[in-house]
Design a protein around this motif. Sequence first.
Motif, short mmCIF file in Angstrom:
data_model
loop_
_atom_site.label_atom_id
_atom_site.label_comp_id
_atom_site.label_asym_id
_atom_site.label_seq_id
_atom_site.Cartn_x
_atom_site.Cartn_y
_atom_site.Cartn_z
N PRO A 14 0.82 -1.21 0.00
CA PRO A 14 0.00 0.00 0.00
C PRO A 14 0.86 1.26 0.00
CG PRO A 14 -0.05 -1.06 2.15
CD PRO A 14 0.74 -1.95 1.24
N VAL A 15 0.43 2.23 -0.78
CA VAL A 15 1.07 3.54 -0.85
C VAL A 15 0.03 4.53 -0.35
CG1 VAL A 15 2.10 5.24 -2.40
CG2 VAL A 15 2.46 2.80 -2.81
N LEU A 16 0.33 5.19 0.75
CA LEU A 16 -0.61 6.08 1.44
C LEU A 16 0.13 7.32 1.93
CD1 LEU A 16 -2.12 3.31 3.73
CD2 LEU A 16 -3.24 4.28 1.74
N PRO A 17 -0.60 8.38 2.30
CA PRO A 17 0.06 9.52 2.90
C PRO A 17 0.91 9.08 4.09
CG PRO A 17 -2.19 10.06 2.40
CD PRO A 17 -2.04 8.58 2.16
N GLY A 18 2.14 9.50 4.10
CA GLY A 18 3.07 9.09 5.15
C GLY A 18 3.73 7.75 4.87
N LYS A 19 3.33 7.06 3.80
CA LYS A 19 3.91 5.77 3.44
C LYS A 19 4.11 5.72 1.92
CE LYS A 19 3.50 0.86 4.01
NZ LYS A 19 2.78 -0.27 4.48
N PRO A 20 5.19 6.34 1.42
CA PRO A 20 5.43 6.36 -0.02
C PRO A 20 5.70 4.97 -0.58
CG PRO A 20 6.98 7.79 1.15
CD PRO A 20 6.20 7.04 2.18
N CYS A 21 5.66 4.87 -1.89
CA CYS A 21 5.98 3.62 -2.56
C CYS A 21 7.38 3.17 -2.15
CB CYS A 21 5.91 3.82 -4.08
SG CYS A 21 6.37 2.32 -5.00
N PRO A 22 7.55 1.89 -1.81
CA PRO A 22 8.88 1.42 -1.41
C PRO A 22 9.90 1.46 -2.54
CG PRO A 22 7.35 -0.42 -1.58
CD PRO A 22 6.54 0.83 -1.75
N HIS A 23 9.43 1.64 -3.77
CA HIS A 23 10.33 1.68 -4.92
C HIS A 23 10.67 3.10 -5.35
CE1 HIS A 23 9.63 -2.58 -5.12
NE2 HIS A 23 8.34 -2.35 -5.15
N SER A 24 10.14 4.08 -4.65
CA SER A 24 10.41 5.47 -4.99
C SER A 24 11.76 5.89 -4.41
CB SER A 24 9.32 6.38 -4.43
OG SER A 24 9.65 7.74 -4.65
N ALA A 25 12.52 6.59 -5.22
CA ALA A 25 13.77 7.16 -4.73
C ALA A 25 13.52 8.49 -4.03
CB ALA A 25 14.76 7.35 -5.88
N GLY A 26 12.25 8.89 -3.98
CA GLY A 26 11.89 10.13 -3.32
C GLY A 26 12.21 11.34 -4.16
N PRO A 27 11.80 12.51 -3.69
CA PRO A 27 12.11 13.73 -4.43
C PRO A 27 13.62 13.91 -4.57
CG PRO A 27 10.53 14.15 -2.68
CD PRO A 27 11.04 12.76 -2.47
N PRO A 28 14.06 14.49 -5.68
CA PRO A 28 15.50 14.67 -5.87
C PRO A 28 16.08 15.68 -4.88
CG PRO A 28 14.30 15.73 -7.63
CD PRO A 28 13.29 15.00 -6.80
N THR A 29 17.30 15.43 -4.49
CA THR A 29 18.04 16.35 -3.64
C THR A 29 19.40 16.58 -4.31
OG1 THR A 29 19.16 14.66 -2.33
CG2 THR A 29 16.96 15.34 -1.58
N LYS A 30 20.20 17.43 -3.72
CA LYS A 30 21.54 17.65 -4.30
C LYS A 30 22.42 16.41 -4.15
CE LYS A 30 23.34 19.89 -0.16
NZ LYS A 30 23.95 21.10 0.38
N HIS A 31 21.98 15.45 -3.34
CA HIS A 31 22.73 14.21 -3.15
C HIS A 31 22.18 13.05 -3.96
CE1 HIS A 31 24.83 16.27 0.04
NE2 HIS A 31 23.66 16.55 0.61
N GLY A 32 21.17 13.29 -4.78
CA GLY A 32 20.59 12.22 -5.59
C GLY A 32 19.12 12.04 -5.32
N GLY A 33 18.62 10.85 -5.60
CA GLY A 33 17.20 10.57 -5.39
C GLY A 33 16.39 11.00 -6.60
N GLY A 34 15.11 10.89 -6.47
CA GLY A 34 14.21 11.26 -7.55
C GLY A 34 13.92 10.10 -8.47
N GLY A 35 12.67 9.91 -8.75
CA GLY A 35 12.28 8.88 -9.69
C GLY A 35 11.99 7.54 -9.06
N CYS A 36 11.89 6.55 -9.92
CA CYS A 36 11.50 5.20 -9.52
C CYS A 36 12.70 4.26 -9.64
CB CYS A 36 10.37 4.73 -10.44
SG CYS A 36 9.81 3.05 -10.12
N LYS A 37 12.96 3.49 -8.59
CA LYS A 37 14.08 2.54 -8.60
C LYS A 37 13.82 1.33 -9.49
CE LYS A 37 14.17 2.95 -3.94
NZ LYS A 37 14.46 2.52 -2.57
N ILE A 38 12.55 1.08 -9.84
CA ILE A 38 12.21 -0.07 -10.70
C ILE A 38 11.46 0.39 -11.95
CG2 ILE A 38 12.18 -1.71 -8.76
CD1 ILE A 38 9.02 -1.53 -9.05
N TYR A 39 11.79 1.57 -12.44
CA TYR A 39 11.02 2.17 -13.53
C TYR A 39 10.80 1.22 -14.70
CZ TYR A 39 9.31 5.66 -16.77
OH TYR A 39 8.53 6.36 -17.67
N ALA A 40 11.82 0.53 -15.15
CA ALA A 40 11.68 -0.37 -16.31
C ALA A 40 10.78 -1.56 -16.00
CB ALA A 40 13.05 -0.86 -16.77
N GLU A 41 10.70 -1.96 -14.74
CA GLU A 41 9.88 -3.12 -14.34
C GLU A 41 8.63 -2.72 -13.58
OE1 GLU A 41 13.31 -3.02 -13.16
OE2 GLU A 41 13.90 -3.86 -15.09
#
Length: 171
Positions: A29-56
């Motif tokens: 389940p993806v809910l407020p306060g519980k993002p998708c476990p495959h999300s890299a989260g919003p981008p920061t200056k250290h990385g992140g952003g996007g989907c870790k399993i985008y192709a799948e």
Amino acid sequence: MSIEISARSCQPCTACCDGWVRINVFDQPVLPGKPCPHSAGPPTKHGGGGCKIYAERPVDPCVNFSCGWVREASHLPAWMKPSDAKVIVLPAWTTWRTFPVDLALPVGPMIPHKALKWLQQYSKEQFRPLIYSEQEVDRNGHYTGEQRVLGFGPPTFQQEMLDLVRDRRLG
């Protein structure tokens, strides 16, 4: 209200993956306060952003998800990108008496005033009734997973949509 015609990219926005749209991804389940476990989260200056399993990523809900801001010929102005305006709009989420009904979900506890006023004005001008929600939080400021559902449009629409929403989860 101008119509945006140019192609838009959702990146670096991750609002749909960050729990603001209620979905299940591979039975998680993806809910407020519980993002998708495959999300890299919003981008920061250290990385992140996007989907870790985008192709799948799964076809439903991920591939089939259609954010109103990204859609070709979107009626939403450029400033209404979910990561900026703090609202996800799902155009024609349902219909009421043959009229398309838009759904607006907050990216955070509630839709900011500027975005909500724009959506209400558009709803009124185009006769596109609107359903929107606010996230409920507990006294510690944590999201409860519950939503307060509101409608904008004719009184008969508001009553009928509230009846519908009781039987169906938003977003």
